[in-house]
Design a protein around this motif. Structure first.
Motif, mmCIF file in Angstrom:
data_model
loop_
_atom_site.group_PDB
_atom_site.id
_atom_site.type_symbol
_atom_site.label_atom_id
_atom_site.label_comp_id
_atom_site.label_asym_id
_atom_site.label_seq_id
_atom_site.Cartn_x
_atom_site.Cartn_y
_atom_site.Cartn_z
ATOM 1 N N HIS A 228 0.819 -1.209 0.000
ATOM 2 C CA HIS A 228 0.000 0.000 0.000
ATOM 3 C C HIS A 228 0.861 1.271 0.000
ATOM 4 O O HIS A 228 0.429 2.323 -0.483
ATOM 5 C CB HIS A 228 -0.914 0.024 1.230
ATOM 6 N N ASP B 125 2.697 8.086 -4.772
ATOM 7 C CA ASP B 125 3.013 8.091 -6.198
ATOM 8 C C ASP B 125 3.862 9.309 -6.550
ATOM 9 O O ASP B 125 4.011 10.243 -5.763
ATOM 10 C CB ASP B 125 1.726 8.075 -7.036
ATOM 11 N N ALA C 255 1.321 2.648 -3.459
ATOM 12 C CA ALA C 255 0.121 3.308 -3.980
ATOM 13 C C ALA C 255 -0.131 4.644 -3.285
ATOM 14 O O ALA C 255 -0.605 5.604 -3.907
ATOM 15 C CB ALA C 255 -1.088 2.403 -3.811
#
Length: 445
Positions: A43, A49, A46
């Motif tokens: 995670h 970024d 993500a």
């Protein structure tokens, strides 16, 4: 009262381990893959970024290779960013890190001799003397130390003094040079203790420095004194040659910074360091008589606000942090959720930033450059970081640092005084409190 581990204790520990239904699964995962791989949380990729509301154009990422020159790379990178914009220099342009490396080690040798002489009448097992002898010199440094070198020796483009084996892999020369400096320390301490005249001690030190200069010249090549600066512009490929420049002339003409405009801001929330007060560190530096180390300690909100303001005005920001914590090199991630160590081991590891500094769990060990930040609802959420580990890590060498990671593990930024308020300028002008040599704010990036 002492405590000895008994057979009954071991039996109880085994029973607790065997009674956990996930012990066998976790044992297989961790023994096979290691702690980091077994605790990596996808995670974090993500959540962090590579998109930023403020994103400076800074060219190719440099590579310090097998050396501890991050502080030097980061500082020179901030200068080349500005040069690339002013003179339309190519993406791969770099200032010579090897040139600064030579002079840093040469000046550190003299700085070490100075401290040896000043402490010569202390016993060899005194903490100050032991601290000096532990590492007479090393690759690491601070922003103010680079300023001291530039003020004395200027800068040169990498084309004028390229990398060598020893600048890229410094372990061998460091081992021999530290051996030499400890050897010399024995002689200098004896001369002082035997009450030799200062002129005799200076004569011996000059001979020692001549020896160090020769060693460093063999290792890095003797530094250039004049050179021609040749380049083609990035956009129209127009050729330029500026002949017979000295390093000081090159700095004045092509960098043109007033180094006094840039000051060190630290974030040290320990009880022994007040905010809005300046600090220096005893026996820390490189150039004898050169620019001293000076830090202004600020709360985290003010610390980050200055970094944002400088980025908003198009200037990248030198910063120091503990890159070893919750950092994934290949992906270029620095985020608190990168590794779920507490979940993996079912334990508590969290410490306050102050306790981490006081108890040796964290300290600044790496310098990089902030080249962007993502602002959401007026607050930073993540930061773009130019590292100096080459283009094969992160996003072509660029990392992402979460704002929470910055809160926890970022300790220093260098800020142009133009962005300081009058109150902060007054605070920065204060006489610094002198910290002990081993204070965590004295660690070198």
């Amino acid at each position: 009262m002492s405590f000895s581990i008994s057979a009954a204790d071991l039996a109880a520990f085994h029973e607790d381990y065997a009674g956990r239904k996930d012990s066998a699964v976790l044992e297989r995962a961790v023994t096979k893959n290691g702690v980091k791989a077994a605790s990596f949380d996808w995670h974090s990729k993500a959540d962090n970024d590579q998109h930023f509301s403020i994103d400076l154009s800074t060219g190719n990422v440099a590579d310090q290779k097998q050396s501890g020159r991050c502080w030097m790379f980061a500082a020179l990178n901030t200068m080349r960013h500005d040069m690339q914009q002013k003179f339309n220099l190519p993406e791969d342009f770099e200032l010579s890190q090897s040139y600064q490396f030579f002079w840093d080690k040469f000046e550190k040798a003299n700085y070490f001799y100075e401290n040896v002489i000043q402490t010569a009448n202390l016993p060899h097992d005194d903490r100050k003397v032991a601290w000096l002898m532990e590492t007479p010199q090393q690759d690491g440094g601070q922003w103010d130390m680079l300023c001291a070198l530039i003020e004395k020796y200027g800068v040169v483009p990498q084309s004028a003094m390229p990398e060598s084996y020893n600048s890229s892999q410094s372990r061998e020369i460091n081992a021999v040079l530290n051996n030499q400096l400890r050897h010399d320390a024995v002689i200098l301490r004896q001369l002082v203790q035997q009450n030799y005249a200062p002129t005799r001690i200076d004569e011996e030190r000059r001979s020692m420095l001549n020896n160090v200069y020769r060693m460093l010249s063999y290792a890095f090549g003797e530094p250039v004194t004049t050179f021609d600066f040749e380049y083609r512009t990035k956009k129209d490929h127009e050729f330029h040659r500026d002949a017979n420049l000295t390093p000081t002339e090159f700095f004045q003409k092509y960098v043109g910074w007033n180094l006094d405009d840039y000051v060190s801001i630290i974030q040290a929330p320990t009880k022994d360091k007040s905010y809005h007060q300046t600090y220096t560190i005893d026996m820390l530096g490189n150039v004898v008589g050169g620019r001293p180390i000076k830090h202004l300690n600020l709360p985290m909100d003010e610390f980050k606000a200055l970094a944002v303001k400088q980025l908003e005005n198009g200037e990248s920001v030198w910063f120091g942090s503990d890159v070893s914590k919750y950092s994934e090199t290949k992906l270029g991630l620095m985020a608190l959720n990168t590794y779920a160590y507490e979940d993996l081991f079912d334990t508590e590891l969290a410490m306050s930033k102050a306790d981490s500094l006081d108890y040796g769990e964290s300290m600044m060990n790496h310098a990089m450059v902030l080249t962007g930040v993502d602002i959401v609802d007026g607050q930073p959420t993540k930061w773009k970081v130019e590292n100096s580990w080459g283009s094969k890590v992160g996003e072509k060498g660029y990392f992402v640092m979460s704002d929470a990671w910055m809160d926890k593990y970022c300790y220093q930024v260098v800020i142009n005084k133009a962005y300081l308020s009058d109150d902060l300028l007054a605070a920065q002008a204060k006489e610094p409190v002198v910290l002990k040599p081993w204070d965590p704010m004295g660690t070198l990036a």
